[in-house]
Scaffold this active site. Structure first.
Site, PDB file in Angstrom:
ATOM      1  N   LYS A  52       0.838  -1.208   0.000  1.00  0.00           N
ATOM      2  CA  LYS A  52       0.000   0.000   0.000  1.00  0.00           C
ATOM      3  C   LYS A  52       0.871   1.256   0.000  1.00  0.00           C
ATOM      4  O   LYS A  52       0.614   2.200  -0.751  1.00  0.00           O
ATOM      5  CB  LYS A  52      -0.953  -0.028   1.202  1.00  0.00           C
ATOM      6  CG  LYS A  52      -2.033  -1.104   1.066  1.00  0.00           C
ATOM      7  CD  LYS A  52      -2.806  -1.400   2.348  1.00  0.00           C
ATOM      8  CE  LYS A  52      -3.699  -2.630   2.139  1.00  0.00           C
ATOM      9  NZ  LYS A  52      -4.439  -3.029   3.338  1.00  0.00           N
ATOM     10  N   GLN A  96      -4.886  -1.978   9.559  1.00  0.00           N
ATOM     11  CA  GLN A  96      -4.693  -3.299   8.956  1.00  0.00           C
ATOM     12  C   GLN A  96      -5.207  -4.390   9.900  1.00  0.00           C
ATOM     13  O   GLN A  96      -4.889  -4.403  11.086  1.00  0.00           O
ATOM     14  CB  GLN A  96      -3.206  -3.520   8.637  1.00  0.00           C
ATOM     15  CG  GLN A  96      -2.900  -4.783   7.850  1.00  0.00           C
ATOM     16  CD  GLN A  96      -3.460  -4.784   6.431  1.00  0.00           C
ATOM     17  OE1 GLN A  96      -3.637  -3.735   5.814  1.00  0.00           O
ATOM     18  NE2 GLN A  96      -3.755  -5.954   5.912  1.00  0.00           N
ATOM     19  N   ASP A 119     -11.282   1.783   3.508  1.00  0.00           N
ATOM     20  CA  ASP A 119     -11.466   0.331   3.417  1.00  0.00           C
ATOM     21  C   ASP A 119     -12.931  -0.032   3.157  1.00  0.00           C
ATOM     22  O   ASP A 119     -13.227  -1.160   2.746  1.00  0.00           O
ATOM     23  CB  ASP A 119     -11.061  -0.337   4.744  1.00  0.00           C
ATOM     24  CG  ASP A 119      -9.696  -1.007   4.686  1.00  0.00           C
ATOM     25  OD1 ASP A 119      -9.276  -1.399   3.588  1.00  0.00           O
ATOM     26  OD2 ASP A 119      -9.076  -1.138   5.763  1.00  0.00           O
TER      27      ASP A 119
HETATM   28  N1  GUN Z   1      -6.593  -7.505   6.092  1.00  0.00           N
HETATM   29  C1  GUN Z   1      -6.776  -8.261   4.985  1.00  0.00           C
HETATM   30  N2  GUN Z   1      -7.307  -7.506   4.009  1.00  0.00           N
HETATM   31  C2  GUN Z   1      -7.445  -6.267   4.490  1.00  0.00           C
HETATM   32  C3  GUN Z   1      -7.920  -5.042   3.939  1.00  0.00           C
HETATM   33  O1  GUN Z   1      -8.356  -4.948   2.789  1.00  0.00           O
HETATM   34  N3  GUN Z   1      -7.897  -3.963   4.770  1.00  0.00           N
HETATM   35  C4  GUN Z   1      -7.448  -4.043   6.050  1.00  0.00           C
HETATM   36  N4  GUN Z   1      -7.494  -2.946   6.798  1.00  0.00           N
HETATM   37  N5  GUN Z   1      -7.002  -5.154   6.595  1.00  0.00           N
HETATM   38  C5  GUN Z   1      -7.002  -6.261   5.805  1.00  0.00           C
END
Ligand code: GUN
Length: 293
Positions: A52, A96, A119
């Site tokens: 990211k 996350q 998200d």
């Molecule tokens: N953990 C696995 N996929 C994601 C996601 O798309 N966003 C976040 N914040 N955590 C994750």
């Protein structure tokens, strides 16, 4: 058989985003700014958050990584969320997942200002999505829709079978694909661990989405000729022939299923890069304050 190249498409879309960022900067405005909160040292989470941050650099966004040890308390994490909510320089942020067991993920998700919830995990965004109102769409389902759309794969009237009903992939993707919308109007069957005769269901799919997190779970006898296969799985399995001792595989037995498929996503290089790119699109939307609540 067409390989649905998510890596190439994500590069194309990131170049489009970069051009928009250049225009924002040319006007004298600041670029979009995404923050990510990473708790602990989960290797998969480290890799996702690293992707990211790298993607932010590629599209010209500012990024901030807030790292905290596994020992952080829930109150300390909630205070970080509040600071990010209040910071006018941050357009959007993610926490996350998964979080350590002593922290209530639902409480943390609810604490995020929905306007910064890139998200799309906050119930307000999820509910708005379900009602067809403007909302941040969760990144993986949005990435899947983009992959279908930009490869000219029609969803209207198609029978989509989704394997896996998680809150972040299967369930929202089912809602989006059955909506009255450009990349919707599909007939969706949602399958899961209690589904009777799963293979009978998956064999009826025009488009099959595998999102269960079990390596190579979908075998050749579970699909019909001419199916479009979307493999959301990212599973690390042991492989002594690799220097690292492991490799990534999807939820689909690619070598066996690909010859029967009209189109299929590889792992890695399919849905994964599209997920990160969708997060960049959401952050651009946040910068423009495009979604009105
Ligand atoms: N953990 C696995 N996929 C994601 C996601 O798309 N966003 C976040 N914040 N955590 C994750």
């Amino acid at each position: 058989m067409v390989v649905l190249d998510g890596k190439a498409l994500s590069t194309t879309i990131k170049n489009e985003i970069r051009q928009e960022v250049d225009q924002i900067i040319a006007k004298g405005d600041r670029p979009p700014h995404l923050a990510a909160v990473l708790v602990g040292n989960n290797p998969a989470s480290e890799a996702y958050v690293g992707n990211k941050v790298r993607s932010c650099e590629q599209v010209g966004f500012s990024s901030t990584l807030v790292r905290r040890p596994e020992s952080i308390t829930e109150d300390e994490l909630l205070a970080i969320v509040q600071d990010l909510n209040d910071d006018p320089e941050i357009d959007g942020f993610i926490v996350q997942l998964p979080l350590p067991d002593h922290i209530n993920e639902e409480k943390v998700t609810l604490a995020i200002n929905p306007k910064k919830d890139v998200d799309g995990f906050h119930p307000l965004n999820f509910g708005r999505m379900a009602q067809g109102l403007p909302a941040y769409l969760p990144a993986t389902p949005q990435g899947v829709l983009l992959l279908l759309e930009r490869n000219g794969i029609e969803t209207s009237g198609q029978h989509v079978v989704i394997v896996g009903r998680s809150n972040i992939v299967g369930t929202p993707l089912g809602i989006l694909l059955s909506r009255k919308d450009k990349m919707g109007n599909a007939t969706v069957t949602m399958t899961h661990s209690r589904t009777r005769d799963l293979a009978a269901e998956t064999r009826r799919a025009d488009i099959l989405v595998a999102a269960i997190g079990i390596p190579n779970f979908i075998s050749a006898d579970m699909v019909k000729e001419g199916v479009v296969v979307i493999d959301v799985g990212i599973n690390r399995i042991a492989d002594a022939s690799r220097k690292s001792g492991s490799r990534l595989v999807g939820d689909v037995d690619y070598d066996a299923v690909a010859p029967k498929a009209k189109a299929i996503t590889p792992v890695p290089g399919g849905v994964g890069p599209m997920t990160v790119t969708a997060l960049m699109l959401n952050t651009l939307k946040a910068r423009r304050k495009e979604i009105r609540y």
